[in-house]
Every structure is written in structure tokens, then in C-alpha cells.
Design an enzyme around this catalytic site. Structure first.
Site, PDB file in Angstrom:
ATOM      1  CB  SER A 106      11.323  -1.361   1.474  1.00  0.00           C
ATOM      2  OG  SER A 106      10.823  -2.292   0.548  1.00  0.00           O
ATOM      3  CG  PHE A 144      10.608   9.692  -3.195  1.00  0.00           C
ATOM      4  CD1 PHE A 144      11.617  10.583  -3.532  1.00  0.00           C
ATOM      5  CD2 PHE A 144       9.775   9.223  -4.196  1.00  0.00           C
ATOM      6  CE1 PHE A 144      11.799  10.987  -4.850  1.00  0.00           C
ATOM      7  CE2 PHE A 144       9.937   9.622  -5.515  1.00  0.00           C
ATOM      8  CZ  PHE A 144      10.956  10.509  -5.841  1.00  0.00           C
ATOM      9  N   PRO A 149      -3.360   8.699  -3.980  1.00  0.00           N
ATOM     10  CG  PRO A 149      -4.779   9.227  -2.186  1.00  0.00           C
ATOM     11  CD  PRO A 149      -3.600   9.745  -2.958  1.00  0.00           C
ATOM     12  CB  CYS A 253      14.242   9.681  -7.543  1.00  0.00           C
ATOM     13  SG  CYS A 253      14.882  11.359  -7.416  1.00  0.00           S
ATOM     14  CG  LEU A 254      10.133   6.681  -9.256  1.00  0.00           C
ATOM     15  CD1 LEU A 254       8.871   6.699 -10.118  1.00  0.00           C
ATOM     16  CD2 LEU A 254       9.840   6.021  -7.917  1.00  0.00           C
ATOM     17  NE  ARG A 283       7.096 -33.805   5.458  1.00  0.00           N
ATOM     18  CZ  ARG A 283       6.211 -34.037   6.408  1.00  0.00           C
ATOM     19  NH1 ARG A 283       6.628 -34.133   7.681  1.00  0.00           N
ATOM     20  NH2 ARG A 283       4.926 -34.146   6.131  1.00  0.00           N
ATOM     21  CD  GLU A 378      10.184   2.446  -5.902  1.00  0.00           C
ATOM     22  OE1 GLU A 378      10.143   3.349  -6.746  1.00  0.00           O
ATOM     23  OE2 GLU A 378      10.375   2.642  -4.696  1.00  0.00           O
TER      24      GLU A 378
END
Length: 399
Positions: A106, A144, A149, A253-254, A283, A378
Site C-alpha cells: 500500500s 492522495f 467521509p 490514478c486509481l 502437523r 480503490e
């Protein structure tokens, strides 16, 4: 007549439990070198530190500079100190970073594919020269500011405004869920103006600009997430991105950032699969390793199938991008498929590890929690479904 030498040349390589389809053979020597370099960096310098970083909610302080020194920041951009690698090479780097933790990928994605890409694609020469070389080195961190909200999936509903007054731009409003927010030396911020949505380059210490970190996250904890607040934040005319005058600019950009997610999700899925495979062979229950039970093998095979299929999809889209043939709708297809597949792999891996799967001694629960954020940032899965639906039907289900 077929000779022994001919048979040797046509004999396939041994099956690999991690790369079952031998996808590695489709990569160039340079791509493999970049992948292996990033993989070594993550495993040597970061992997042992990530559980504590996640548990205590911080991104390792030395990571930005180290990523810059390795050439990972804006690595697919040309000029201004950026390496200018291929899209596939960038994707492979994203894969290896997210195999460590989504927080690592990220950071690199926001730095390079959002903040740097916005300046590189839409900025003035002065803005490029001022910020891009320092950002490529990790000396300057970017963020960015698009999501608000009350404006996530519909960025056109943003309330942040910019008005031109006395020869300056004046920003008012707030942005939410911003990766790197409080760490950023510069923010690329999108605001409504009387003439449409514009982008602005806002240095950290600009009067009227402040940040607040978002606390108590249960996902993406090894990453800084903040709110950006603008209260009569005054900027010179040179702060506006001259080529960004509509909503198409931030959406492009996204698309760049979503492309990296397609690869990153494969890394998270691979890490979960490998943890489950290794655990299942050591295991022991009922006198033998649980890898020998049919239901466990079914889970492992399903995980392997998802990881390899997702990697092939990412590589195909990467080749299209390098050829200049990639559509944004295909990026939506890739994010939709690969993130959901990674979540399925993580959840299945957790069942193999049972109680051990919920601890930070193993990476599975950490990846599972991170992927819940990757699923919705995104562009949510629902939005990408509708984007692909519009592409195949010609009928828009939203505006």
C-alpha cells in the site's frame, strides 16, 4: 529418429508445489531478477518485523528510504529519478511486497501509482522537478486525498472545495482513509471548483492543512491511515495540477493503483497457501501429517489453483499494459477476481492452521484481515462488478 538428447530437451521440469504451472518460465531474466531482489529484501529485512509492526500499528520507519534505495517508488514511471521498469516488473514487486504485508505494498502503491503518478501525468514541470526525484528516493512521502467521509464509491459527491480568491486557491473540506496521510510531506488533493474537479499539490506545512491518524484499526495495521483537514488552506496558483481539470484525472490514478493491487493480492494469497502447505506437512494427527488427509489435500489444491490462476491473470494484464492495450474495465476484472480469490485462500488456509491460524506467529490471519481492506479500497467489489457489467452489456447500472 528421436535421440536421447531430443528427449532431454522436451522433458518438462519437475512439478513445483509453489509454481505448479511453471509460470516462472514466462518471465524474462530481468523480471525474475527484480522479483527475486524484492523477495529477498522482504524476507531478509522485513518479514521478521512485520508481526510486531502489525500488532503495534506502525509502518517500519526505515521502509520508505529502503524502498527508495531499491528503486521501488515510482518504479514504472519514466524520468525524474524513476527507474522506468515494465508494468510486469512493477507488478512482481507489488506481489512480493504484499506477500510480506499489505501495508508495504500500500505504501509503495500510494507513493508511486497515486501521488507520484498524479504529479508525473498531470503536473507542471516545476512540480515534477520539485517532488518526483525526492519521492523516488523515499526522502519525501506523498499521499492522495480523494476519498471523503461521505464520498467513497462516488467521488463526484465530494464536498471539499477550492475557490480562487485574491490570486490564491483556498481549500476547505476533509479527506478520509488516506494512506500515508500524517507521514506525507506532500498531499495530492482533489477538490470541487466552479469549473470542475481540480487537483492540487499541498505541502505538509501549508497553513490550514492538518492531519489526524485513524486509530483502532483491525486491518492494515502496519500502515498509516489518516484524515486530512483543510481550513481556509491557501495555495499559490502554481499548486494546481495544470493538466487535471476533470474527475477523469483522479480516476486514471486509481486505475494505476488498482493494477498493483491485482498483483499484490496474489502475494497475500501465496503467503497463506505456503503457510498452510508447510504446516500441513508437519502437523500430525491420528498418527500422520494432516497433509495426508483427503479434505486437507482438497483445500490445498483449491488454494494452489486460485494462486496460480490469479498469477496468470495478473501476468496477462501486465503484458497488455506493457503493450498499451489494457482497458480500465480489465483492471476492474483483475481486482475483482484476485482479491476475492485471495480472501478465499486466506480463509481456507486458516482452517488448516486451526487455532494457530489466529496468531501472529503465522501470517494467515494478518493477511486475511488486511485483505478485508483491500477488498473495498480503490473501488469496492460491488463497484468493480458494475464496471465490468457495464462493459459487457452496454448498460450502466450507476452514474
Amino acid at each position: 529418429m528421436t535421440t536421447t538428447e531430443d528427449l532431454k530437451q522436451t522433458t518438462p521440469p519437475p512439478l513445483n508445489a509453489h509454481d505448479f504451472l511453471n509460470i516462472d518460465a514466462s518471465l524474462s531474466d530481468e523480471e525474475r531478477l527484480i522479483r527475486d531482489t524484492v523477495r529477498g529484501f522482504v524476507r531478509r529485512d522485513l518479514l521478521h518485523r512485520l508481526p510486531d509492526a502489525y500488532d503495534n500499528a506502525y509502518l517500519p520507519d526505515d521502509f520508505p528510504r529502503a524502498a527508495g534505495e531499491l528503486g521501488l517508488l515510482g518504479m514504472h514511471l519514466q524520468g525524474y529519478g524513476c527507474p522506468g521498469t515494465s508494468a510486469v516488473a512493477y507488478g512482481l514487486a507489488c506481489l512480493e511486497l504484499e506477500a510480506g504485508d499489505s501495508g508495504l505494498r500500500s505504501f509503495v502503491s500510494v507513493q508511486g501509482s497515486l501521488a507520484m503518478f498524479a504529479i508525473w501525468r498531470y503536473g507542471s514541470e516545476e512540480q515534477k522537478q520539485t517532488w518526483l526525484p525526492a519521492m523516488a528516493e523515499g526522502k519525501a512521502i506523498g499521499c492522495f486525498g480523494l476519498t471523503e467521509p461521505d464520498a467513497g464509491s462516488d467521488p463526484s459527491g465530494m464536498r471539499t472545495t477550492a475557490r480562487f480568491e485574491d490570486g490564491q486557491w483556498v481549500l476547505n473540506g476533509s479527506k478520509m482513509w488516506i494512506t500515508n496521510g500524517s507521514k506525507a510531506h506532500v498531499a495530492v488533493v482533489w477538490a470541487k471548483t466552479p469549473d470542475g474537479i481540480r487537483g492540487f499539490v499541498v505541502p505538509r506545512h501549508t497553513p490550514g492543512f492538518s492531519t489526524r491518524d485513524i486509530k483502532h484499526k483491525m486491518s492494515l495495521r502496519a500502515s498509516t491511515t489518516s484524515e486530512l483537514v483543510f481550513e481556509d488552506c491557501r495555495l499559490p496558483t502554481s499548486a494546481a495540477l495544470p493538466q487535471a481539470t476533470t474527475l477523469r484525472a483522479p480516476l486514471s490514478c486509481l486505475t494505476e493503483a488498482r493494477y498493483g493491487i491485482i498483483w499484490g493480492a496474489v502475494g497475500a494469497a501465496r503467503a497463506c497457501y505456503e503457510a498452510a502447505l508447510d504446516y500441513s506437512t508437519t502437523r500430525t494427527q491420528f498418527g500422520r501429517p494432516i497433509a495426508g488427509f483427503q479434505l486437507t489435500q482438497r483445500k490445498l489444491v483449491e488454494m494452489l489453483t486460485e494462486v496460480n490462476t490469479s498469477l496468470m491473470l495478473a501476468l496477462h494484464l501486465g503484458r497488455l499494459k506493457d503493450a498499451g492495450q489494457l482497458h480500465p474495465q480489465q483492471v476492474s476484472f483483475g481486482k475483482l477476481h484476485n482479491v476475492q480469490s485471495a480472501l478465499d485462500v486466506a480463509r481456507s488456509a486458516r482452517t488448516i492452521l486451526a487455532a494457530n491460524g489466529i496468531t501472529l506467529e503465522y501470517p494467515v490471519m494478518r493477511h486475511m484481515a488486511n485483505l478485508e481492506s483491500v477488498l473495498t479500497y480503490e473501488g469496492t467489489g460491488e463497484i468493480h462488478t458494475l464496471i465490468v457489467g457495464h462493459a459487457i452489456t452496454g448498460v450502466a447500472a450507476f452514474h
